[in-house]
Design a protein around this motif. Structure first.
Motif, PDB file in Angstrom:
ATOM      1  N   TYR A 135      26.589  31.211 -49.389  1.00  0.00           N
ATOM      2  CA  TYR A 135      27.093  30.391 -49.888  1.00  0.00           C
ATOM      3  C   TYR A 135      27.072  28.712 -50.319  1.00  0.00           C
ATOM      4  O   TYR A 135      26.136  27.986 -50.563  1.00  0.00           O
ATOM      5  N   VAL A 136      27.604  28.492 -48.432  1.00  0.00           N
ATOM      6  CA  VAL A 136      27.798  27.342 -48.285  1.00  0.00           C
ATOM      7  C   VAL A 136      26.217  26.816 -47.774  1.00  0.00           C
ATOM      8  O   VAL A 136      25.412  25.668 -47.935  1.00  0.00           O
ATOM      9  N   THR A 137      25.186  27.506 -47.067  1.00  0.00           N
ATOM     10  CA  THR A 137      24.007  27.376 -46.772  1.00  0.00           C
ATOM     11  C   THR A 137      23.022  27.172 -48.020  1.00  0.00           C
ATOM     12  O   THR A 137      22.178  25.758 -48.267  1.00  0.00           O
ATOM     13  N   LYS A 138      22.797  27.875 -49.142  1.00  0.00           N
ATOM     14  CA  LYS A 138      22.225  27.122 -50.068  1.00  0.00           C
ATOM     15  C   LYS A 138      22.920  26.226 -50.872  1.00  0.00           C
ATOM     16  O   LYS A 138      22.209  25.613 -51.657  1.00  0.00           O
ATOM     17  N   VAL A 139      24.266  25.772 -50.770  1.00  0.00           N
ATOM     18  CA  VAL A 139      24.390  23.962 -50.981  1.00  0.00           C
ATOM     19  C   VAL A 139      23.922  23.395 -50.206  1.00  0.00           C
ATOM     20  O   VAL A 139      23.451  22.870 -51.041  1.00  0.00           O
ATOM     21  N   ARG A 140      23.654  23.860 -48.976  1.00  0.00           N
ATOM     22  CA  ARG A 140      22.688  22.309 -48.354  1.00  0.00           C
ATOM     23  C   ARG A 140      21.351  22.911 -48.404  1.00  0.00           C
ATOM     24  O   ARG A 140      21.020  20.981 -48.500  1.00  0.00           O
ATOM     25  N   LYS A 141      20.954  23.780 -48.325  1.00  0.00           N
ATOM     26  CA  LYS A 141      19.935  23.798 -48.950  1.00  0.00           C
ATOM     27  C   LYS A 141      19.290  23.320 -50.407  1.00  0.00           C
ATOM     28  O   LYS A 141      18.262  22.025 -50.624  1.00  0.00           O
ATOM     29  N   GLY A 142      20.460  23.034 -51.485  1.00  0.00           N
ATOM     30  CA  GLY A 142      19.985  22.444 -52.114  1.00  0.00           C
ATOM     31  C   GLY A 142      19.957  20.869 -52.806  1.00  0.00           C
ATOM     32  O   GLY A 142      18.863  20.259 -52.793  1.00  0.00           O
TER      33      GLY A 142
END
Length: 279
Positions: free
Chosen positions: A257-264
């Motif tokens: 989930y954190v990676t998804k936010v970062r990539k966003g």
């Protein structure tokens, strides 16, 4: 003209052949005997007339007190400087004192403009009173023009925004956000500044155009957008996701989930992403 026998009879002793040309009240120039000239009538005797003539001869070529001689077309810089000084021009442009006028809070006069005004006034030979008078008259006109331009720009922004609302209604804020992010991604702060200075960023057509290319610029593979985004990617969405315990609670942290936010964030701000820096 007939000369009467009175205290001015001394004029009759002047030879009749002494003549002078005189322009009459009708504008016609005629030749008359000198003894009939009206200028001689003011003198009670020949002695007084002769004394007046001698005095007038002494004044020829002299500059009367308070009289300023106008320089000729061939006058040099020193002569012109002396002429301007005699009229009251100060020694230096900095000696001009401009009146204090109240300015709007959002307006400030640049120092180089004021310095240019003083320099030009000094070059033209203006007196301090003349410069102060012109400044007091002209500056309010500039302020009125500034207010008119600012009000007109605000009316244009309101009109363009209203046209967007008429088409997009509740989606207008999202449209504006997409257009802003697309413009920033394409040209950065330099493009945003140009759009603001020219007023182009307030036009509905420009906003709509940037909003239309936003998906290509911000969310496509061309900009390295992350996969797995089923909803529209936006700054507001990422802010909302950061409030999720899977992101901010260490005990419930979800690396995926954190990676998804970062990539966003990387997709929204390509090349400028700093972890925790974009909110």
């Amino acid at each position: 003209m007939t000369m009467t026998k009175d205290i001015n009879d001394w004029r009759a002793t002047l030879p009749e052949e002494w003549t002078v040309r005189l322009t009459g009240e009708d504008g016609e120039e005629r030749e008359i005997p000198l003894r009939e000239h009206p200028a001689l009538a003011r003198y009670a005797s020949k002695d007084e007339a002769v004394k007046a003539l001698v005095h007038a001869q002494k004044l020829l070529g002299r500059t009367p007190e308070g009289y300023i001689r106008l320089p000729g077309p061939d006058a040099d810089a020193e002569q012109m400087a002396a002429f301007h000084a005699a009229l009251g021009r100060p020694e230096s442009p900095d000696d001009y004192t401009l009146p204090e006028l109240e300015l709007p809070e959002d307006l400030e006069l640049r120092e180089e403009l004021i310095a240019g005004l003083r320099a030009r006034a000094h070059e033209l030979g203006l007196t301090p009173a003349q410069v102060a008078g012109l400044y007091h008259w002209f500056l309010p006109l500039v302020l009125d023009a500034h207010h008119c331009l600012r009000d007109e720009a605000q009316r244009l922004r309101d009109s363009e925004l209203e046209s967007l609302r008429a088409v997009h209604r509740g989606e207008t804020p999202r449209l504006l956000d997409k257009a802003l992010r697309a413009a920033e991604a394409i040209g950065g702060e330099e493009l945003l500044d140009a759009l603001t200075r020219t007023g182009a960023g307030d036009r509905a057509a420009v906003i709509s155009a940037f909003a239309k290319i936003a998906p290509l610029v911000l969310e496509s593979g061309l900009r390295g957008a992350p996969s797995g985004w089923g909803e529209e990617l936006s700054r507001e969405k990422l802010r909302e996701m950061m409030q999720d315990p899977r992101y901010h609670d260490p005990s419930r942290r979800d690396d995926t989930y954190v990676t998804k936010v970062r990539k966003g964030f990387e997709a929204l701000y390509p090349g400028n992403y700093v972890p925790g820096g974009q909110i």
